[in-house]
Design an enzyme around this catalytic site. Structure first.
Site, PDB file in Angstrom:
ATOM      1  N   HIS A 269       0.838  -1.362   0.435  1.00 63.55           N
ATOM      2  CA  HIS A 269       0.093   0.163  -0.100  1.00 63.55           C
ATOM      3  C   HIS A 269       0.893   1.251   0.131  1.00 63.55           C
ATOM      4  O   HIS A 269       1.761   1.145  -1.133  1.00 63.55           O
ATOM      5  CB  HIS A 269      -1.394  -0.611   1.172  1.00 63.55           C
ATOM      6  CG  HIS A 269      -1.840   0.396   0.983  1.00 63.55           C
ATOM      7  ND1 HIS A 269      -2.014   2.113  -0.256  1.00 63.55           N
ATOM      8  CD2 HIS A 269      -2.887   1.161   2.048  1.00 63.55           C
ATOM      9  CE1 HIS A 269      -3.508   2.405   0.185  1.00 63.55           C
ATOM     10  NE2 HIS A 269      -3.442   2.255   1.942  1.00 63.55           N
ATOM     11  N   HIS A 308      -2.315  -2.578  -9.724  1.00 61.34           N
ATOM     12  CA  HIS A 308      -3.322  -1.240  -8.639  1.00 61.34           C
ATOM     13  C   HIS A 308      -4.018  -2.161  -9.097  1.00 61.34           C
ATOM     14  O   HIS A 308      -4.856  -2.602  -9.903  1.00 61.34           O
ATOM     15  CB  HIS A 308      -3.721  -0.034  -8.901  1.00 61.34           C
ATOM     16  CG  HIS A 308      -4.235   0.661  -8.465  1.00 61.34           C
ATOM     17  ND1 HIS A 308      -5.187   0.730  -8.101  1.00 61.34           N
ATOM     18  CD2 HIS A 308      -3.168   1.671  -7.414  1.00 61.34           C
ATOM     19  CE1 HIS A 308      -5.310   1.885  -6.577  1.00 61.34           C
ATOM     20  NE2 HIS A 308      -4.540   2.419  -6.633  1.00 61.34           N
ATOM     21  N   ASP A 364       2.765   5.816  -6.272  1.00 65.90           N
ATOM     22  CA  ASP A 364       4.425   5.187  -5.679  1.00 65.90           C
ATOM     23  C   ASP A 364       5.302   5.007  -6.433  1.00 65.90           C
ATOM     24  O   ASP A 364       6.402   5.377  -6.001  1.00 65.90           O
ATOM     25  CB  ASP A 364       4.050   4.281  -4.642  1.00 65.90           C
ATOM     26  CG  ASP A 364       3.091   4.240  -4.027  1.00 65.90           C
ATOM     27  OD1 ASP A 364       2.852   5.307  -3.333  1.00 65.90           O
ATOM     28  OD2 ASP A 364       2.203   3.285  -3.912  1.00 65.90           O
TER      29      ASP A 364
HETATM   30  N1  CMC Z   1       4.929  -6.875  -9.977  1.00 66.01           N
HETATM   31  C1  CMC Z   1       4.682  -7.588 -11.273  1.00 66.01           C
HETATM   32  N2  CMC Z   1       3.835  -8.317 -11.659  1.00 66.01           N
HETATM   33  C2  CMC Z   1       2.190  -7.833 -10.710  1.00 66.01           C
HETATM   34  C3  CMC Z   1       2.693  -6.695 -10.358  1.00 66.01           C
HETATM   35  C4  CMC Z   1       3.880  -6.202  -9.824  1.00 66.01           C
HETATM   36  N3  CMC Z   1       4.178  -4.721  -9.132  1.00 66.01           N
HETATM   37  N4  CMC Z   1       1.231  -6.816  -9.678  1.00 66.01           N
HETATM   38  C5  CMC Z   1       0.678  -7.347  -9.924  1.00 66.01           C
HETATM   39  N5  CMC Z   1       1.312  -8.361 -10.683  1.00 66.01           N
HETATM   40  C6  CMC Z   1       0.865  -9.897 -11.156  1.00 66.01           C
HETATM   41  C7  CMC Z   1       0.650 -10.944 -10.649  1.00 66.01           C
HETATM   42  O1  CMC Z   1       1.841 -11.772  -9.656  1.00 66.01           O
HETATM   43  C8  CMC Z   1      -0.340 -11.541 -10.530  1.00 66.01           C
HETATM   44  O2  CMC Z   1      -0.486 -12.139 -11.422  1.00 66.01           O
HETATM   45  P1  CMC Z   1      -0.560 -14.103 -11.897  1.00 66.01           P
HETATM   46  O3  CMC Z   1      -1.962 -13.592 -12.259  1.00 66.01           O
HETATM   47  O4  CMC Z   1       0.537 -14.346 -12.857  1.00 66.01           O
HETATM   48  O5  CMC Z   1      -0.426 -14.807 -10.980  1.00 66.01           O
HETATM   49  C9  CMC Z   1      -1.557 -10.652 -11.734  1.00 66.01           C
HETATM   50  O6  CMC Z   1      -0.223  -9.386 -11.693  1.00 66.01           O
HETATM   51  C10 CMC Z   1      -2.630 -10.048 -10.603  1.00 66.01           C
HETATM   52  O7  CMC Z   1      -2.241  -9.457  -9.011  1.00 66.01           O
HETATM   53  P2  CMC Z   1      -3.003  -9.554  -8.219  1.00 66.01           P
HETATM   54  O8  CMC Z   1      -2.061  -9.491  -6.888  1.00 66.01           O
HETATM   55  O9  CMC Z   1      -3.773 -10.280  -8.328  1.00 66.01           O
HETATM   56  O10 CMC Z   1      -3.736  -8.121  -7.793  1.00 66.01           O
HETATM   57  P3  CMC Z   1      -3.263  -7.582  -6.998  1.00 66.01           P
HETATM   58  O11 CMC Z   1      -5.122  -6.329  -7.118  1.00 66.01           O
HETATM   59  O12 CMC Z   1      -4.527  -8.271  -5.762  1.00 66.01           O
HETATM   60  O13 CMC Z   1      -2.712  -6.475  -5.907  1.00 66.01           O
HETATM   61  C11 CMC Z   1      -0.975  -4.885  -5.852  1.00 66.01           C
HETATM   62  C12 CMC Z   1      -2.836  -5.191  -6.476  1.00 66.01           C
HETATM   63  C13 CMC Z   1      -0.935  -3.123  -5.897  1.00 66.01           C
HETATM   64  C14 CMC Z   1      -0.680  -4.928  -4.845  1.00 66.01           C
HETATM   65  C15 CMC Z   1      -0.075  -4.777  -7.226  1.00 66.01           C
HETATM   66  O14 CMC Z   1      -0.069  -4.631  -8.443  1.00 66.01           O
HETATM   67  C16 CMC Z   1       1.206  -4.907  -6.318  1.00 66.01           C
HETATM   68  O15 CMC Z   1       1.385  -5.680  -4.912  1.00 66.01           O
HETATM   69  N6  CMC Z   1       1.855  -3.745  -6.374  1.00 66.01           N
HETATM   70  C17 CMC Z   1       3.163  -3.161  -6.124  1.00 66.01           C
HETATM   71  C18 CMC Z   1       2.828  -2.936  -5.141  1.00 66.01           C
HETATM   72  C19 CMC Z   1       2.634  -1.284  -5.127  1.00 66.01           C
HETATM   73  O16 CMC Z   1       3.066  -0.522  -5.787  1.00 66.01           O
HETATM   74  N7  CMC Z   1       1.213  -0.623  -4.090  1.00 66.01           N
HETATM   75  C20 CMC Z   1       1.059   0.861  -4.533  1.00 66.01           C
HETATM   76  C21 CMC Z   1      -0.423   0.708  -4.889  1.00 66.01           C
HETATM   77  S1  CMC Z   1      -0.813   2.360  -5.490  1.00 66.01           S
HETATM   78  C22 CMC Z   1      -0.844   3.296  -4.033  1.00 66.01           C
HETATM   79  C23 CMC Z   1      -2.155   2.592  -3.099  1.00 66.01           C
HETATM   80  O17 CMC Z   1      -2.911   2.938  -3.178  1.00 66.01           O
HETATM   81  O18 CMC Z   1      -1.509   1.416  -1.898  1.00 66.01           O
END
Ligand code: CMC
Length: 431
Positions: A269, A308, A364
């Site tokens: 986050h 996201h 971010d």
């Molecule tokens: N790098 C590589 N792969 C990713 C990433 C990433 N940053 N984000 C998602 N994926 C992949 C993930 O591995 C999955 O792949 P597969 O379908 O093959 O298993 C797919 O994309 C969907 O990911 P998810 O984890 O199910 O998506 P989510 O909606 O649960 O997670 C998130 C959203 C923001 C937690 C995630 O994208 C992430 O961990 N990003 C990096 C951390 C980050 O930058 N966070 C800041 C968010 S914006 C500020 C805020 O509002 O907090």
């Protein structure tokens, strides 16, 4: 004949049910009537991570994740970032309308009035180790404020609630600055109420001990104001939902906000901005990007600052931040990490892995690079997110308190553990 209902046939029993649809949703409790027998609890939706569950009706922030749209109270984020100030946006988020001149003046004066902290808060911060993370200090001192303002418990009184809201918006930068000065071992700098919200924050952070009057760099003051506008609210994310969850038990706003800030601290986050900088430093140079991307694609870590839950397009905040970075670099010099970030973004946006999953830079990705150029250590980045988000959390809390439909947050579970076992005495558990 079309009607706003959903017809569900339960193939276990052959029975058919009709449930109303309103605002594109069905009520989860309407599923409870769907049972296989009299002692069946009834059907429940299962939704870990609340991927497809609306928890409230809100009029504060609108996001269209597919099109990359973000609006506060209907105003597009780019117009607010271009033409407004953070303090005006804070008013807008809380009250729903932009203030007129006298309303803005009154609001600004009232916030300014509360910037000072009780002297004992300094002692509280003094108690932390020299290397305490400023986010830990921020979370704990916000929670501690609940003990300084016990009247905040009376959440049914609107005037009282709004006084606490003003206090929190005013004191968040002071707490953050004191945590920063503690980190450096420097004396705390008291607020200068002749300065703007961000100008005063820069004063409390960076004023030198012998400096008679701090004059903020106007480029940095405005850049920080824009960053604060962009971070002010983002509807029902993890920390805001935490604010609402804790608030739903009628806890005072300081306790609820400390919980929300704790949720923000996590690297998935608000902690992501710090993680982005660590990642960029580890990559070190542009020629090492392909190797890094390969590791991410192999599941060895994530590309921080990308992806996201809601945006499946370029985060509109990231675009504005990228523009703001150029202005900051013109004033204080370029952060060399920007070249790695821009190249990383270019490569990722052309790579099938990221394209297929609709992973774009989020808020971010570039914010930390600006913060670093402005002189902030990485440990301060999430605190810089928490300060402006304070008004978002509080506007959402105010909406929750006024929403008659809201109840104490209490999800259900699917229990898969053992049942009805007789207690085994210790002597019979050996071996
Ligand atoms: N790098 C590589 N792969 C990713 C990433 C990433 N940053 N984000 C998602 N994926 C992949 C993930 O591995 C999955 O792949 P597969 O379908 O093959 O298993 C797919 O994309 C969907 O990911 P998810 O984890 O199910 O998506 P989510 O909606 O649960 O997670 C998130 C959203 C923001 C937690 C995630 O994208 C992430 O961990 N990003 C990096 C951390 C980050 O930058 N966070 C800041 C968010 S914006 C500020 C805020 O509002 O907090």
């Amino acid at each position: 004949m079309p009607s706003d209902t959903l017809t569900i046939t339960d193939n276990r029993t052959g029975k058919t049910y009709e449930v109303p649809i309103s605002d594109g949703t069905i009520r989860a409790t309407d599923l409870r009537q769907i049972k296989v027998g009299a002692d069946d609890f009834g059907l429940m939706p299962y939704d870990p991570g609340y991927m497809n569950t609306a928890s409230c009706r809100s009029r504060i922030t609108y996001i269209d994740g597919d099109q990359g749209i973000l609006e506060y109270r209907g105003y597009p984020i780019d117009q607010l970032a271009e033409q407004s100030t953070f303090i005006e946006v804070a008013y807008l988020l809380l009250y729903g309308e932009l203030p007129n001149r006298s309303q803005l003046e009154e609001w600004t004066n009232k916030i300014t009035w509360h910037t000072i902290l009780h002297e004992n808060v300094k002692k509280f911060i003094d108690g932390f180790r020299y290397d305490a993370h400023p986010m830990s200090m921020f979370v704990s001192t916000v929670a501690a404020l609940s003990a300084f303002y016990p009247e905040a418990k009376t959440i049914t009184d609107k005037d009282n609630r709004h006084k606490q809201i003003r206090r929190l918006v005013a004191k968040a930068p002071t707490l953050a600055a004191f945590a920063y000065r503690h980190l450096l071992g420097r004396p705390y700098v008291y607020p200068d109420n002749d300065l703007s919200y961000t100008g005063n924050f820069l004063n409390m952070l960076f004023r030198r001990v012998a400096e008679p009057r701090y004059r903020p760099n106007p480029v940095l003051e405005r850049a920080l104001d824009i960053l604060f506008i962009l971070h002010a609210d983002h509807e029902q994310n993890c920390s805001t939902s935490t604010m609402r969850m804790v608030g739903s038990s009628h806890a005072d706003p300081y306790s609820a906000l400390a919980a929300a800030a704790s949720a923000l601290y996590g690297p998935l986050h608000g902690g992501a901005n710090e993680a982005v900088l660590t990642m960029l430093k580890e990559i070190g140079s542009k020629d090492r990007i392909p190797e890094f991307i390969k590791k991410v694609k192999a599941g060895e870590g994530r590309l921080m600052g990308f992806g996201h839950r809601v945006y499946k397009n370029y985060d509109p905040r990231a675009k504005i931040i990228k523009r703001t970075a150029d202005q900051v670099f013109e004033s204080v010099g370029k952060n060399p990490l920007i070249d790695i970030a821009v190249e990383l973004e270019r490569i990722a946006l052309e790579d099938e892995y990221f394209v297929k999953r609709k992973l774009y830079p989020n808020v971010d990705f570039y914010s930390g690079i600006i913060y670093q150029a402005m002189g902030f250590p990485t440990e301060m980045f999430t605190v810089l997110f928490a300060i402006p988000r304070t008004i978002g959390w509080l506007a959402q809390w105010e909406e929750l308190v006024n929403d008659n439909e809201q109840k104490i947050g209490r999800p259900r579970q699917i229990y898969l553990g053992a049942r009805e076992r007789d207690y085994v005495p210790m002597v019979r558990r050996e071996g």
